[in-house]
Design a protein around this motif. Structure first.
Motif, short mmCIF file in Angstrom:
data_model
loop_
_atom_site.label_atom_id
_atom_site.label_comp_id
_atom_site.label_asym_id
_atom_site.label_seq_id
_atom_site.Cartn_x
_atom_site.Cartn_y
_atom_site.Cartn_z
N VAL A 135 0.84 -1.20 0.00
CA VAL A 135 0.00 0.00 0.00
C VAL A 135 0.87 1.25 0.00
N LEU A 136 1.95 1.23 0.79
CA LEU A 136 2.85 2.38 0.86
C LEU A 136 3.51 2.65 -0.49
N LEU A 137 3.97 1.60 -1.17
CA LEU A 137 4.63 1.79 -2.46
C LEU A 137 3.68 2.38 -3.50
N LEU A 138 2.45 1.88 -3.55
CA LEU A 138 1.49 2.43 -4.50
C LEU A 138 1.07 3.84 -4.12
N TYR A 139 0.96 4.11 -2.84
CA TYR A 139 0.61 5.45 -2.36
C TYR A 139 1.67 6.46 -2.77
N LEU A 140 2.94 6.06 -2.69
CA LEU A 140 4.03 6.98 -3.00
C LEU A 140 4.31 7.09 -4.49
N HIS A 141 4.27 5.95 -5.21
CA HIS A 141 4.73 5.93 -6.59
C HIS A 141 3.59 5.89 -7.62
N ARG A 142 2.36 5.64 -7.19
CA ARG A 142 1.20 5.68 -8.08
C ARG A 142 0.11 6.55 -7.47
N PRO A 143 0.43 7.80 -7.10
CA PRO A 143 -0.58 8.63 -6.43
C PRO A 143 -1.79 8.93 -7.30
N ARG A 144 -1.61 8.96 -8.61
CA ARG A 144 -2.74 9.23 -9.50
C ARG A 144 -3.78 8.12 -9.46
N ASP A 145 -3.37 6.91 -9.08
CA ASP A 145 -4.29 5.78 -9.01
C ASP A 145 -4.82 5.57 -7.60
N PHE A 146 -4.40 6.40 -6.66
CA PHE A 146 -4.79 6.22 -5.25
C PHE A 146 -5.75 7.33 -4.90
N GLY A 147 -7.05 7.10 -5.18
CA GLY A 147 -8.02 8.17 -5.12
C GLY A 147 -8.69 8.40 -3.79
N GLY A 148 -8.46 7.55 -2.78
CA GLY A 148 -9.13 7.76 -1.51
C GLY A 148 -9.31 6.47 -0.74
N VAL A 149 -10.31 6.44 0.13
CA VAL A 149 -10.51 5.32 1.03
C VAL A 149 -10.79 4.02 0.27
N GLY A 184 -7.13 20.70 -2.34
CA GLY A 184 -5.79 21.04 -1.88
C GLY A 184 -4.87 19.85 -1.75
N ALA A 185 -5.29 18.68 -2.28
CA ALA A 185 -4.47 17.47 -2.19
C ALA A 185 -3.99 17.04 -3.57
N ALA A 186 -3.69 18.02 -4.41
CA ALA A 186 -3.25 17.69 -5.78
C ALA A 186 -1.96 16.88 -5.75
N ILE A 187 -1.86 15.91 -6.64
CA ILE A 187 -0.66 15.09 -6.74
C ILE A 187 0.39 15.84 -7.56
N PRO A 188 1.65 15.45 -7.48
CA PRO A 188 2.67 16.06 -8.35
C PRO A 188 2.31 15.85 -9.82
N ASP A 189 2.64 16.82 -10.65
CA ASP A 189 2.36 16.76 -12.08
C ASP A 189 0.87 16.59 -12.36
N PHE A 190 0.05 17.27 -11.55
CA PHE A 190 -1.40 17.16 -11.74
C PHE A 190 -1.82 17.55 -13.16
N ARG A 191 -1.28 18.66 -13.66
CA ARG A 191 -1.70 19.14 -14.98
C ARG A 191 -1.39 18.12 -16.06
N ALA A 192 -0.22 17.48 -15.99
CA ALA A 192 0.15 16.48 -17.00
C ALA A 192 -0.77 15.27 -16.93
N HIS A 193 -1.07 14.82 -15.71
CA HIS A 193 -1.95 13.66 -15.57
C HIS A 193 -3.37 13.99 -16.01
N GLU A 194 -3.83 15.20 -15.70
CA GLU A 194 -5.16 15.60 -16.15
C GLU A 194 -5.23 15.62 -17.67
N ARG A 195 -4.22 16.20 -18.30
CA ARG A 195 -4.22 16.27 -19.76
C ARG A 195 -4.17 14.87 -20.39
#
Length: 430
Positions: free
Chosen positions: A121-135, A342-353
């Motif tokens: 869970v920690l590895l995915l939370y840190l390295h795949r934040p775009r796929d970790f949407g919440g509870v 206020g919890a935007a992930i790094p490179d939010f704009r790139a992932h959104e695009r």
């Protein structure tokens, strides 16, 4: 490179743990344990996939989580548990080996096993934040990891039990294998997933915390881990007691916790659907979606109808396009909602695009079926309409804002002036 290295590492862990389990159970015990341990796995995975339908987690993440639990976490648990228990018995409590074994079962094993499972869970939370949407993402990831862990552990316990039956001639109701199977597979198949789900709740809550709340983002996963270790320790202690004590703890403690965690996960799943609907309404206003599509995308029944319509009209290719379209839209909604909170992930704009481009790519096949399925969402809404006549999630400015008040964030809701693939049905930004 990192993915390849991690795959090789999991493969090596799998080979080692396979050899250890085979050594401790013998060939016959290994085959029997494998055949019995695999029985609950499809059911558990189906439960977590059902929970994950609102915003599906990428399959590669789930495969990694299961592999981590089945290979890496079990290898760590077997190695560290054995070493720590032997050290306690030989160095700390040489005159009380029974106390050392009890301490290893109720304290060391829960701490080691839950920490090892939390690694996925920690590895995915840190390295795949775009796929970790919440509870929901946290519970699903943790549950799949624990399912893999329980699978390997059950092979070991059931294989050992079968070896004891062969050695002592036990059979029928006196069979150790039968008792182990009933306890681990029939009575409590959700034990390990329940423990680790608490870790997932902590990480999921941390993912929704604003980035400036650093203390919360650290403490929430630790609180989840502490709860998982405590619950696991209570369970292990109850399993060493008489049958009456075990079932008392099971009924008065474990089942209420299971109900609470299950209710929390289902409520979070509903919040995901409301978030999908309200957030995507703004993308529809910008021209990325048809006005009726957010209603379909916020209703699982309508999504299923859209896939069925696409399959009947365009075959499997169209149905796959609709599924990818829905998956990208749901992930986009959660990504945007986190950023607005206020919890935007790094490179939010790139992932959104990137997700917007995925919508654009699949829209020719997916959008007509998705829009056509909107009436099914309306019928679902009517069954849950509030007394004032308004529909949950239908209005973008309504009270259903599980991620907090709207805040401006980086990124643009407008389609790019040069879309990746020109499609007439997509309105261009001014």
């Amino acid at each position: 490179m990192g993915t390849a290295a991690l795959t090789v590492l999991l493969g090596l862990c799998g080979a080692v743990i396979l050899g250890l389990v085979h050594q401790q159970t013998g060939p016959d015990g290994f085959l029997v344990g494998l055949g019995l341990a695999v029985l609950p796995v499809p059911v558990l995975l189906a439960v977590f996939r059902w929970l994950d339908r609102a915003a599906p987690t990428p399959r590669r993440n789930l495969l990694f989580a299961f592999g981590w639990g089945a290979c890496a976490a079990t290898l760590v648990a077997i190695t560290v548990n054995g070493f720590a228990t032997d050290w306690l018995a030989s160095s700390v409590m040489p005159r009380a080996p029974d106390r050392a074994d009890a301490l290893g079962t109720t304290v060391i094993a829960p701490l080691v096993e839950e920490t090892a499972k939390a690694g996925a869970v920690l590895l995915l939370y840190l390295h795949r934040p775009r796929d970790f949407g919440g509870v929901v993402s946290g519970v699903v990831t943790a549950g799949v990891t624990a399912t893999g862990f329980a699978f390997t552990e059950n092979i070991l316990y059931l294989g050992r039990a079968f070896g004891e039956d062969l050695a002592f001639g036990h059979s029928g109701l006196e069979s150790t294998t039968l008792g182990t199977f009933l306890q681990r597979v029939v009575v409590a198949p959700l034990a390990h997933p329940l423990f680790t789900a608490l870790v997932g709740v902590g990480f999921g809550a941390a993912a929704l915390a604003a980035r400036h709340r650093r203390a919360s983002r650290v403490l929430l996963p630790l609180l989840g881990l502490a709860a998982a270790v405590t619950l696991h320790g209570v369970w292990n202690e109850a399993a060493t007691q008489r049958t009456r004590v075990f079932f008392t703890v099971y009924g008065l403690f474990m089942m209420p916790v299971l109900v609470v965690v299950g209710a929390l996960a289902i409520r979070a799943r509903r919040q995901v659907l409301r978030t999908v609907r309200t957030t995507l309404s703004r993308y529809a206003a910008a021209g990325w979606l048809a006005p009726s599509e957010p209603y379909t995308l916020g209703c699982l029944r309508s999504r299923a109808l859209a896939r069925d319509l696409a399959r009947r009209g365009g075959g499997r290719r169209a149905a796959r396009a609709v599924a990818e379209y829905h998956r990208a839209a749901a992930r986009l909604a959660l990504l945007r909602a986190r950023a607005e909170y206020g919890a935007a992930i790094p490179d939010f704009r790139a992932h959104e695009r990137e997700l917007l481009h995925a919508l654009h790519r699949h829209r020719p096949l997916a959008s007509p079926a998705t829009a056509a399925a909107a009436p099914a969402a309306d019928r679902t809404d009517r069954r849950t309409r509030r007394p004032d006549g308004r529909w949950p999630g239908r209005d973008t400015g309504g009270p259903h804002r599980p991620f907090g008040p709207h805040r401006p964030c980086a990124g643009s809701l407008r389609p790019p002036s040069r879309p990746p693939e020109p499609v007439d049905s997509v309105r261009q930004g001014a």
